[in-house]
Scaffold this motif. Structure first.
Motif, mmCIF file in Angstrom:
data_model
loop_
_atom_site.group_PDB
_atom_site.id
_atom_site.type_symbol
_atom_site.label_atom_id
_atom_site.label_comp_id
_atom_site.label_asym_id
_atom_site.label_seq_id
_atom_site.Cartn_x
_atom_site.Cartn_y
_atom_site.Cartn_z
ATOM 1 N N GLY A 1 63.944 77.165 134.047
ATOM 2 C CA GLY A 1 62.862 78.127 133.826
ATOM 3 C C GLY A 1 63.328 79.555 134.056
ATOM 4 N N CYS A 2 64.124 79.756 135.123
ATOM 5 C CA CYS A 2 64.670 81.092 135.392
ATOM 6 C C CYS A 2 65.569 81.549 134.251
ATOM 7 C CB CYS A 2 65.440 81.091 136.701
ATOM 8 S SG CYS A 2 64.404 80.954 138.177
ATOM 9 N N ALA A 3 66.345 80.627 133.687
ATOM 10 C CA ALA A 3 67.231 80.977 132.572
ATOM 11 C C ALA A 3 66.430 81.446 131.355
ATOM 12 C CB ALA A 3 68.101 79.782 132.209
ATOM 13 N N LEU A 4 65.285 80.800 131.108
ATOM 14 C CA LEU A 4 64.444 81.214 129.983
ATOM 15 C C LEU A 4 63.800 82.576 130.235
ATOM 16 C CD1 LEU A 4 62.680 77.829 129.111
ATOM 17 C CD2 LEU A 4 64.431 79.035 127.769
ATOM 18 N N ILE A 5 63.362 82.787 131.478
ATOM 19 C CA ILE A 5 62.672 84.039 131.798
ATOM 20 C C ILE A 5 63.597 85.241 131.654
ATOM 21 C CG2 ILE A 5 61.581 85.326 133.677
ATOM 22 C CD1 ILE A 5 60.469 82.652 134.677
ATOM 23 N N VAL A 6 64.865 85.096 132.053
ATOM 24 C CA VAL A 6 65.797 86.241 132.065
ATOM 25 C C VAL A 6 66.762 86.193 130.879
ATOM 26 C CG1 VAL A 6 65.673 86.414 134.576
ATOM 27 C CG2 VAL A 6 67.449 85.004 133.545
ATOM 28 N N ARG A 7 66.399 85.438 129.824
ATOM 29 C CA ARG A 7 67.334 85.250 128.703
ATOM 30 C C ARG A 7 67.672 86.547 127.974
ATOM 31 N NH1 ARG A 7 62.349 83.636 127.048
ATOM 32 N NH2 ARG A 7 61.602 84.399 125.006
ATOM 33 N N ARG A 8 66.801 87.555 128.074
ATOM 34 C CA ARG A 8 67.041 88.818 127.374
ATOM 35 C C ARG A 8 67.889 89.799 128.186
ATOM 36 N NH1 ARG A 8 63.764 89.198 122.940
ATOM 37 N NH2 ARG A 8 62.020 87.728 122.855
ATOM 38 N N ARG A 9 68.181 89.455 129.428
ATOM 39 C CA ARG A 9 69.002 90.325 130.256
ATOM 40 C C ARG A 9 70.475 90.105 129.941
ATOM 41 N NH1 ARG A 9 67.022 90.376 136.381
ATOM 42 N NH2 ARG A 9 68.485 92.142 136.313
ATOM 43 N N ARG A 10 71.338 90.804 130.644
ATOM 44 C CA ARG A 10 72.766 90.669 130.385
ATOM 45 C C ARG A 10 73.177 89.199 130.523
ATOM 46 N NH1 ARG A 10 75.829 91.153 135.252
ATOM 47 N NH2 ARG A 10 74.510 91.569 137.075
ATOM 48 N N PRO A 11 74.136 88.714 129.728
ATOM 49 C CA PRO A 11 74.446 87.283 129.621
ATOM 50 C C PRO A 11 74.759 86.599 130.948
ATOM 51 C CG PRO A 11 75.561 88.521 127.901
ATOM 52 C CD PRO A 11 74.955 89.527 128.813
ATOM 53 N N ALA A 12 75.329 87.338 131.902
ATOM 54 C CA ALA A 12 75.737 86.699 133.155
ATOM 55 C C ALA A 12 74.552 86.126 133.915
ATOM 56 C CB ALA A 12 76.477 87.707 134.038
ATOM 57 N N VAL A 13 73.364 86.738 133.767
ATOM 58 C CA VAL A 13 72.206 86.301 134.550
ATOM 59 C C VAL A 13 71.673 84.953 134.064
ATOM 60 C CG1 VAL A 13 69.895 86.886 135.351
ATOM 61 C CG2 VAL A 13 71.635 88.676 135.137
ATOM 62 N N PRO A 14 71.312 84.801 132.760
ATOM 63 C CA PRO A 14 70.852 83.466 132.329
ATOM 64 C C PRO A 14 71.942 82.404 132.433
ATOM 65 C CG PRO A 14 71.142 84.928 130.440
ATOM 66 C CD PRO A 14 71.241 85.777 131.655
ATOM 67 N N LEU A 15 73.197 82.809 132.200
ATOM 68 C CA LEU A 15 74.296 81.849 132.305
ATOM 69 C C LEU A 15 74.410 81.301 133.727
ATOM 70 C CD1 LEU A 15 76.706 80.442 130.992
ATOM 71 C CD2 LEU A 15 78.100 82.444 131.577
ATOM 72 N N THR A 16 74.139 82.146 134.716
ATOM 73 C CA THR A 16 74.186 81.700 136.116
ATOM 74 C C THR A 16 73.201 80.570 136.364
ATOM 75 O OG1 THR A 16 74.888 83.861 136.938
ATOM 76 C CG2 THR A 16 73.790 82.402 138.505
ATOM 77 N N PHE A 17 71.983 80.712 135.865
ATOM 78 C CA PHE A 17 70.967 79.688 136.096
ATOM 79 C C PHE A 17 71.246 78.414 135.301
ATOM 80 C CE2 PHE A 17 68.580 83.611 137.179
ATOM 81 C CZ PHE A 17 68.311 83.292 138.495
ATOM 82 N N VAL A 18 71.776 78.561 134.091
ATOM 83 C CA VAL A 18 72.150 77.369 133.311
ATOM 84 C C VAL A 18 73.275 76.615 134.004
ATOM 85 C CG1 VAL A 18 73.139 76.562 131.138
ATOM 86 C CG2 VAL A 18 71.386 78.345 131.117
ATOM 87 N N LEU A 19 74.271 77.360 134.475
ATOM 88 C CA LEU A 19 75.391 76.737 135.191
ATOM 89 C C LEU A 19 74.900 76.052 136.470
ATOM 90 C CD1 LEU A 19 78.486 76.406 135.141
ATOM 91 C CD2 LEU A 19 78.642 78.493 136.503
#
Length: 717
Positions: free
Chosen positions: A52-70
């Motif tokens: 859910g966090c990855a979806l919410i911050v998907r428009r931010r710089r790539p490192a942020v959503p990638l962190t939650f997916v990882l």
């Protein structure tokens, strides 16, 4: 228009989020084995949260959503591995029958008893999964005493399950050594065939021989422990002195040793190119890790140092917290249950404390004009102590009061000793006669030992504190107090508030499982028990092993004993009592009439010694004599009497009716005849016999207390 500065409330660290998610997933995996609905529900919530966090911050710089997916992916992996490991730990084997065992020695530890870990195990001719931990009695003067890694052993014994988990608790020692079974044997039952050691074991054996040959048994064993982290030959006295004084960490290879080695290599290669310095240093660290073993604390230190070396090459800014979290993530990915390893927790805690607390302390000391060369070691030592204190209080229930002072005084000397030993070991590996170089560190080892021994003798050098699991909340509070948690204002007040909360958490007691009016069998040489009454607790028995008694004091959350009733007195038992009362308060020490061996040792320790003659009594205990020969204590309570016999009592010399009238007998002896008495027997002697009425065959685990008024058995939680 004046722009307002933008403040980051929390300094975001990707690896911190990833490592925290993996820790939570490991806990969920263990919880799922104890309660499937709760464990899988927690895992589902974690996964949904990170996705859910990855979806919410998907428009931010790539490192942020990638962190939650990882975080979601790696958490799923470690959850699955942790769950399947615990579920599949118990191998199929008949625990009720004796088995013919053939195996290879993987490790040896010698203290009062000998403990051997066996690998390549065959039971009744068939290969079995996992290793066996064998406890060997009376090994002195037998062939078992010479067992070393690589030797082949054989014996016949019952095997008991080495339980990996107990609810939410994980036995990290069993996990680390892959121990699936336990066995208890006598040394005379062991057959030994000397085997060929591998290169690593051969090098370690030769190193230990060279150190002992040049420095003697005591300092040679200490030097070997400093180089390899192997404490198998260290005496209990040395371990206790180093632990109480606060320098026990030098005997376990961790970040301190890896840091010494890394600094030494970088110094020796300071004129080389950066890539050469980093590459050679990393290679030496890996070789050293192969030599000392892949313990979680060593792997953590090597990964962190390697990350730092990589920054030398690419010129990027070093971030200690990210490197620490990366090392934690790597270890949990391959060995998830290492999260429960106390050594790993203390290693991570010490570094975490140094990263968060050390800068604060250093700035405070500099404000009061303390020179940096003094302030720096004080701040590092204090921060490391703050980082390991939650683990020390929760697992060991001890706080080393003078640890910071001892480490500040001895750290330069410890550094010098390690470098001397390491360089001497390298030269000796190539030129055997160069072993004489080890003598150069002898004087420094003597100074270390003298200082540690002196500190250990200072009153209240080690304080007993029983803290609940809530004490681990101190770690996020340390993070809040540190520089990684950024606030525009009010940081000082927030830090003070976090400090106050930590102190309160440290003081929160963790209560034991003992109820009033209970007898708790203690697994130690002889026949030993702790009797817990409404007004206090007393020990009765042989007191053959003070460490075992201390372990039970911690299990039962006791800080003092009102009395010790000895069934026999010798120099060894007197020394054990003397060591014990340096840590725990003891009211009086009662000994049988006519026992004089070790009496001087008891008096010199400051013990209040009273000799009980026939007809005397104290605290409900009355000494029993037969023709002037002492054989045990009678303990009277409201509805009956209990009989406590000594481990060396020979009942055949006593009258036939000497045990009549006792409803409870705590003994190493099995009685004949019918009756309603309850026998709390010694496991090692009678664990393989059928009970006459009620006999606790697993007394060695110390997992129960017997209420002598109601007959209720209270299990440990």
């Amino acid at each position: 228009m004046k722009l307002r500065p933008r403040f980051r409330f929390v300094n975001f660290r990707s690896m911190l989020v990833v490592s925290a998610s993996m820790c939570a997933a490991v806990f969920a995996g263990v919880l799922a084995c104890a309660s499937r609905p709760a464990g899988f529900a927690l895992f589902s919530v974690l996964t949904a949260f990170f996705l859910g966090c990855a979806l919410i911050v998907r428009r931010r710089r790539p490192a942020v959503p990638l962190t939650f997916v990882l975080s979601a992916v790696l958490s799923s992996v470690v959850f699955a591995v942790a769950f399947t490991t615990v579920e599949g730990w118990r191998p199929p084997l008949d625990y009720s029958a004796e088995h013919e065992i053939s195996a290879v020695v993987a490790g040896v530890e010698m203290s009062d008893d000998m403990t051997v870990v066996l690998t390549d195990v065959e039971a009744d001719g068939a290969k079995v999964k996992g290793n066996i931990r064998v406890y060997i009695e009376s090994y002195g003067g037998t062939v078992a005493e010479f067992a070393k890694a690589g030797d082949k052993v054989g014996f016949s014994a019952k095997l008991y399950e080495a339980e990996l988990t107990d609810g939410l608790k994980v036995n990290a020692s069993f996990y680390r050594c892959d121990v699936r079974y336990l066995a208890y044997i006598d040394a005379d039952d062991v057959t030994l065939e000397f085997g060929e050691q591998g290169l690593r074991d051969k090098l370690r054996t030769e190193l230990h021989g060279a150190l002992v040959g040049q420095l003697g048994d005591g300092y040679g064993d200490v030097a070997y422990g400093m180089l390899t982290g192997d404490k198998y030959a260290l005496s209990d006295d040395i371990r206790d002195v180093f632990s109480v004084s606060g320098i026990g960490h030098i005997l376990a290879v961790s970040g301190l040793h890896i840091g010494f080695l890394c600094a030494l290599m970088l110094l020796l290669l300071k004129r080389a190119r950066v890539s050469v310095r980093a590459g050679c240093t990393a290679a030496v660290l890996i070789l050293y890790m192969l030599f000392v073993g892949f313990s979680p604390s060593v792997v953590r230190a090597v990964v962190m140092c390697s990350t730092g070396l990589a920054t030398l090459i690419n010129g990027r800014r070093r971030d200690g917290l990210s490197a620490l979290c990366l090392s934690v993530s790597v270890i949990l990915l391959f060995k998830p249950l290492s999260l429960y390893d106390v050594g790993f927790q203390m290693s991570v805690g010490a570094v975490f404390g140094m990263l968060t607390v050390s800068p604060l302390v250093l700035r405070a000391l500099k404000r009061i004009r303390i020179p940096r060369f003094i302030a720096a070691p004080i701040s590092v030592s204090f921060a490391a102590q703050a980082g390991v204190t939650p683990c020390m209080l929760y697992y060991f229930n001890t706080f080393s009061v003078y640890s910071v002072l001892t480490n500040v005084l001895l750290m330069p000397l410890i550094t010098l000793v390690f470098v001397l030993l390491f360089v001497s070991a390298l030269i000796t590996a190539v030129i055997a006669p160069a072993a004489v170089l080890f003598k150069a560190s002898g004087m420094f080892l003597w100074i270390m030992d003298a200082v540690a021994s002196g500190v250990a003798l200072i009153p209240y050098a080690s304080v007993i504190v029983y803290s609940a699991a809530a004490v681990f909340v101190a770690y996020p509070l340390l993070f809040v107090a540190g520089d990684y948690f950024m606030l525009p204002r009010g940081k000082i007040w927030l830090t003070l508030a976090a400090l106050i909360v930590c102190i309160v958490l440290f003081a929160v007691p963790q209560y034991g499982f003992v109820c009033d009016n209970s007898i708790i069998p203690v697994n130690a040489p002889g026949v030993n028990s702790i009797v817990s009454g409404e007004d206090g607790a007393s020990f009765v028995g042989d007191f053959g092993d003070g460490d075992s008694v201390s372990a039970y004091m911690k299990k039962l959350k006791l800080k003092k004993l009102d009395a010790i009733y000895l069934t026999s007195l010798s120099e060894s038992s007197a020394e054990a009592v003397a060591d014990f009362i340096r840590t725990y308060r003891v009211g009086k020490v009662y000994i049988p009439d006519g026992e004089y061996k070790g009496l001087r040792t008891l008096f010199s320790s400051g013990a209040d010694v009273i000799m009980l003659e026939q007809g005397d009594s104290s605290g409900g205990f009355e000494p029993l004599y037969n023709d002037g020969e002492f054989y045990g204590y009678s303990f009277a309570f409201e509805s009956g009497k209990a009989l406590f016999l000594g481990g060396d009592t020979v009942t055949s010399r006593l009258d036939e009716n000497f045990a009549e009238g006792y409803s409870i007998i705590r003994s190493k002896v099995r009685f004949s005849g019918d009756g309603d008495r309850i026998y709390l027997t010694d496991f090692l002697a009678f664990g393989q016999t059928e009970s006459q009425n009620l006999e606790f065959s697993r007394a060695e685990t110390g997992d129960f207390a017997f209420n002598y008024l109601t007959g209720v058995i209270l299990k440990a939680s």
